[in-house]
Design a protein around this motif. Structure first.
Motif, PDB file in Angstrom:
ATOM      1  N   ILE A 276       0.857  -1.183   0.000  1.00 29.71           N
ATOM      2  CA  ILE A 276       0.000   0.000   0.000  1.00 29.71           C
ATOM      3  C   ILE A 276       0.891   1.230   0.000  1.00 29.71           C
ATOM      4  O   ILE A 276       1.867   1.303   0.733  1.00 29.71           O
ATOM      5  CB  ILE A 276      -0.934  -0.029   1.227  1.00 29.71           C
ATOM      6  CG1 ILE A 276      -1.897  -1.209   1.106  1.00 29.71           C
ATOM      7  CG2 ILE A 276      -1.700   1.269   1.365  1.00 29.71           C
ATOM      8  CD1 ILE A 276      -2.725  -1.440   2.336  1.00 29.71           C
ATOM      9  N   SER A 279       2.093   1.225  -6.619  1.00 27.06           N
ATOM     10  CA  SER A 279       1.230   0.742  -7.690  1.00 27.06           C
ATOM     11  C   SER A 279       1.984  -0.268  -8.536  1.00 27.06           C
ATOM     12  O   SER A 279       3.217  -0.277  -8.575  1.00 27.06           O
ATOM     13  CB  SER A 279       0.755   1.904  -8.581  1.00 27.06           C
ATOM     14  OG  SER A 279      -0.089   2.789  -7.873  1.00 27.06           O
ATOM     15  N   THR A 333      -3.528  -0.262  -7.479  1.00 21.77           N
ATOM     16  CA  THR A 333      -3.044   0.547  -6.370  1.00 21.77           C
ATOM     17  C   THR A 333      -3.832   0.127  -5.136  1.00 21.77           C
ATOM     18  O   THR A 333      -4.951   0.599  -4.904  1.00 21.77           O
ATOM     19  CB  THR A 333      -3.249   2.047  -6.642  1.00 21.77           C
ATOM     20  OG1 THR A 333      -2.624   2.384  -7.891  1.00 21.77           O
ATOM     21  CG2 THR A 333      -2.645   2.888  -5.542  1.00 21.77           C
ATOM     22  N   PRO A 334      -3.305  -0.800  -4.335  1.00 20.81           N
ATOM     23  CA  PRO A 334      -4.090  -1.335  -3.211  1.00 20.81           C
ATOM     24  C   PRO A 334      -4.344  -0.272  -2.151  1.00 20.81           C
ATOM     25  O   PRO A 334      -3.514   0.600  -1.908  1.00 20.81           O
ATOM     26  CB  PRO A 334      -3.212  -2.467  -2.679  1.00 20.81           C
ATOM     27  CG  PRO A 334      -1.816  -2.094  -3.085  1.00 20.81           C
ATOM     28  CD  PRO A 334      -1.951  -1.394  -4.405  1.00 20.81           C
ATOM     29  N   THR A 337      -5.057  -4.174   2.970  1.00 15.35           N
ATOM     30  CA  THR A 337      -4.260  -5.395   2.974  1.00 15.35           C
ATOM     31  C   THR A 337      -5.141  -6.584   2.599  1.00 15.35           C
ATOM     32  O   THR A 337      -6.357  -6.548   2.753  1.00 15.35           O
ATOM     33  CB  THR A 337      -3.638  -5.629   4.359  1.00 15.35           C
ATOM     34  OG1 THR A 337      -4.683  -5.658   5.342  1.00 15.35           O
ATOM     35  CG2 THR A 337      -2.649  -4.529   4.696  1.00 15.35           C
ATOM     36  N   GLY A 357      -2.791  -6.542  -1.396  1.00 13.42           N
ATOM     37  CA  GLY A 357      -2.022  -5.450  -0.822  1.00 13.42           C
ATOM     38  C   GLY A 357      -1.306  -5.890   0.434  1.00 13.42           C
ATOM     39  O   GLY A 357      -1.826  -6.689   1.219  1.00 13.42           O
TER      40      GLY A 357
END
Length: 601
Positions: A276, A279, A333-334, A337, A357
């Protein structure tokens, strides 16, 4: 000679005495067991066997007769894989006049429609040659594609090609099965393989006399574009089926780690785990592997809010001819988690997206700016919060205000927006907290009671709400110290010619009062004896501050003291006219307050 006759019992010979030498004259004939007729045959002629089933051995007896002087038969030989000799004597063999040598010829069909061979009889007079001919007795199926009155032969083991057909449409061909053999045949099974093919049901078994035929209809319904394979079996005769489906066929693939992954049904585009704040990108390719152009009108992510996004999209609608392709980028793009699931939509086609993520980086150090050490009561100092360095992810936070005291806590200790929590955000890649509706600073009310005020922040990612708060978060702590009372208002009420009420408002951070001191100032032309008056509040103050009603007001108080005037004044004047103003102070154990004055004249 007699031993030879005993060994080859099928060779029949009649021996006679030797005659004077003269020219030999041989004659030839053969006998078939089907009719036992003796059939003459001349050298160069042919011995014809009757039609014979493939698993049966037919026989013919070749008669070699000597009608002339004694002569020797040197050898009898045969050629042709389907033919063989049996019962030969030891050569040479002497044939006297009138003597006959019989040779047995065996025929077993090779599997071909007909078989040929040759028998050679070599004697002192030369070689006589006889042809051999045999035919198999069996049904023989001949296959033809029927188009109107035209028949196109198809050989078992060959390929039947069906017309090019649009995906989902149907085309058909008719296959004729004809028995061109010399024996009745029975077709007991017709089997078809290939999901794009079907046949119109045929009543089985089909009994076909020689020359008889039946037809079957073969349907082609392509499920996908491109060459479609199948197979057809009529009895043991097999045919390959080939047809081309016409239409577009979209094939999806993506590049990951230097490898191209082609997607099949229900496969997903899979991203490697991403931290996180960072990307990942994959190149996604859509290719038309079909036979006609494809049109894609819409490409997008199926969810309104998603960690997946697209970049580098081609112009829409997208036209892809056969073997053409287009590539664009999928970004992940997380914001949380664990696993994230999304959907890539290409018109009505859904492609699953899967990513995961991992925990974001630690929050940078931060500071809270505000009062240092202590703050005066009933003030509104400003506070702010700042990161030591920018953070890559947008932050949502809460600044909590805590109050502690050995006295009842003043409920007025709040942020200026109300309440004891204030929300803020820190935009990605910035450092300053922005308080909702306030900007980079927010004010708080210190209240009117001696207490300790603590400001404690908490942090989380704005998207995904991942906790970023340190285990021991830094706080800002300051005190509202205990001190003498503070007066904030004074006024004269309930005036009469002989008196008034003095009303004094203020607050005491200790929630206690000892007394009130009033100082009178005479009006011009008057003198007022005993201008200072002290009022004991040590009894009434505890009653007020000890009441539940007072808790809502913190350390605030209102003291109202009535005064009655006595004395004489000139005619036309009142006792109140003699006083110009009244000043007041209040006190507690910490000291005496500020002075406020109320004018009467």
């Amino acid at each position: 000679m007699h031993r030879g006759l005993a060994r080859y019992a099928l060779v029949c010979m009649t021996l006679a005495g030797l005659a004077p030498a003269q020219q030999s004259q041989f004659s030839y004939s053969y006998v078939l067991p089907t009719n036992l007729n003796v059939t003459p045959v001349q050298p160069g002629g042919t011995i014809v066997f009757p039609p014979t089933p493939a698993s049966v051995i037919a026989q013919a007896t070749l008669n070699i007769s000597n009608g002339g002087p004694a002569s020797r038969i040197q050898a009898v030989t045969i050629s042709g894989a389907a033919f063989a000799l049996q019962g030969l004597p030891l050569f040479p063999v002497m044939l006297n006049t009138g003597q006959t040598l019989q040779v047995l010829i065996r025929y077993q069909p090779s599997g071909a429609l007909s078989d040929t061979g040759e028998v050679d009889v070599t004697s002192d007079q030369g070689t006589a040659k006889f042809g051999l001919q045999g035919t198999v007795s069996a049904p023989r199926y001949v296959y033809s594609l029927v188009q109107g009155t035209q028949l196109t032969p198809v050989t078992p083991g060959g390929t039947i090609t069906l017309p090019d057909t649009n995906v989902g449409d149907i085309s058909s061909v008719t296959l004729q099965v004809k028995n061109e053999g010399n024996l009745t045949g029975v077709v007991t099974s017709i089997n078809l393989a290939g999901q794009d093919y079907s046949i119109v049901p045929v009543l089985l078994p089909q009994i076909l006399a020689p020359g008889a035929a039946f037809s079957l209809t073969l349907n082609f319904v392509p499920l996908q574009p491109g060459n479609r394979q199948g197979s057809l079996y009529v009895g043991s005769d097999g045919f390959s089926l080939v047809g081309k489906g016409l239409g577009p066929k979209l094939v999806f693939s993506y590049a990951s780690g230097g490898t191209t992954v082609t997607l099949t049904a229900n496969n997903a585009v899979v991203f490697s785990p991403v931290m996180i704040s960072q990307s990942a990108q994959l190149n996604f390719t859509v290719a038309n592997k079909g036979t006609t152009p494809a049109t894609i009108f819409n490409i997008g992510i199926g969810q309104a809010t998603s960690p997946f996004s697209l970049a580098g999209l081609p112009s829409l609608p997208l036209q892809l001819g056969p073997n053409a392709q287009a590539t664009f980028q999928i970004n992940f793009t997380p914001v949380a988690t664990g696993f994230s699931i999304g959907t890539l939509l290409l018109d009505t086609t859904s492609v699953p997206l899967l990513g995961s993520g991992t925990a974001p980086p630690p929050l940078p150090a931060y500071t809270i700016q505000g009062p240092s050490g202590s703050a005066q009561p009933m003030t509104q100092p400003a506070v702010s919060l700042k990161l030591a360095k920018p953070y890559a992810v947008a932050i949502a936070g809460t600044l909590a205000l805590g109050v502690s005291s050995n006295l009842p806590v003043d409920p007025a200790v709040t942020f200026s927006i109300g309440g004891r929590t204030a929300l803020f955000t820190i935009p990605a890649n910035t450092t300053d907290a922005i308080f909702t509706g306030q900007g980079a600073e927010i004010q708080l009310q210190t209240g009117t009671v001696a207490s300790t005020i603590t400001l404690t922040p908490s942090f989380a990612t704005q998207a995904g709400a991942i906790d970023l708060t340190p285990n021991n978060p830094a706080t800002l702590e300051f005190t509202v110290p205990a001190g003498p009372p503070t007066l904030v208002g004074i006024q004269i009420t309930s005036q009469t010619t002989t008196g008034f009420v003095l009303a004094v408002t203020g607050f005491s951070t200790t929630r206690s009062l000892a007394g009130l001191s009033a100082q009178f100032t005479a009006a011009t032309g008057f003198s007022v004896p005993g201008t200072s008056v002290t009022v004991d509040l040590s009894q009434v103050a505890p009653a007020w501050f000890g009441s539940s009603a007072s808790v809502a007001f913190g350390g605030q108080f209102l003291v109202q003291v009535p005064f009655t005037l006595h004395g004489t004044v000139p005619t036309g004047q009142t006792l109140l006219s003699a006083i110009a103003s009244v000043s007041a102070t209040v006190s507690n154990a910490q000291g005496t307050s500020n002075t406020l004055t109320a004018n009467i004249q």
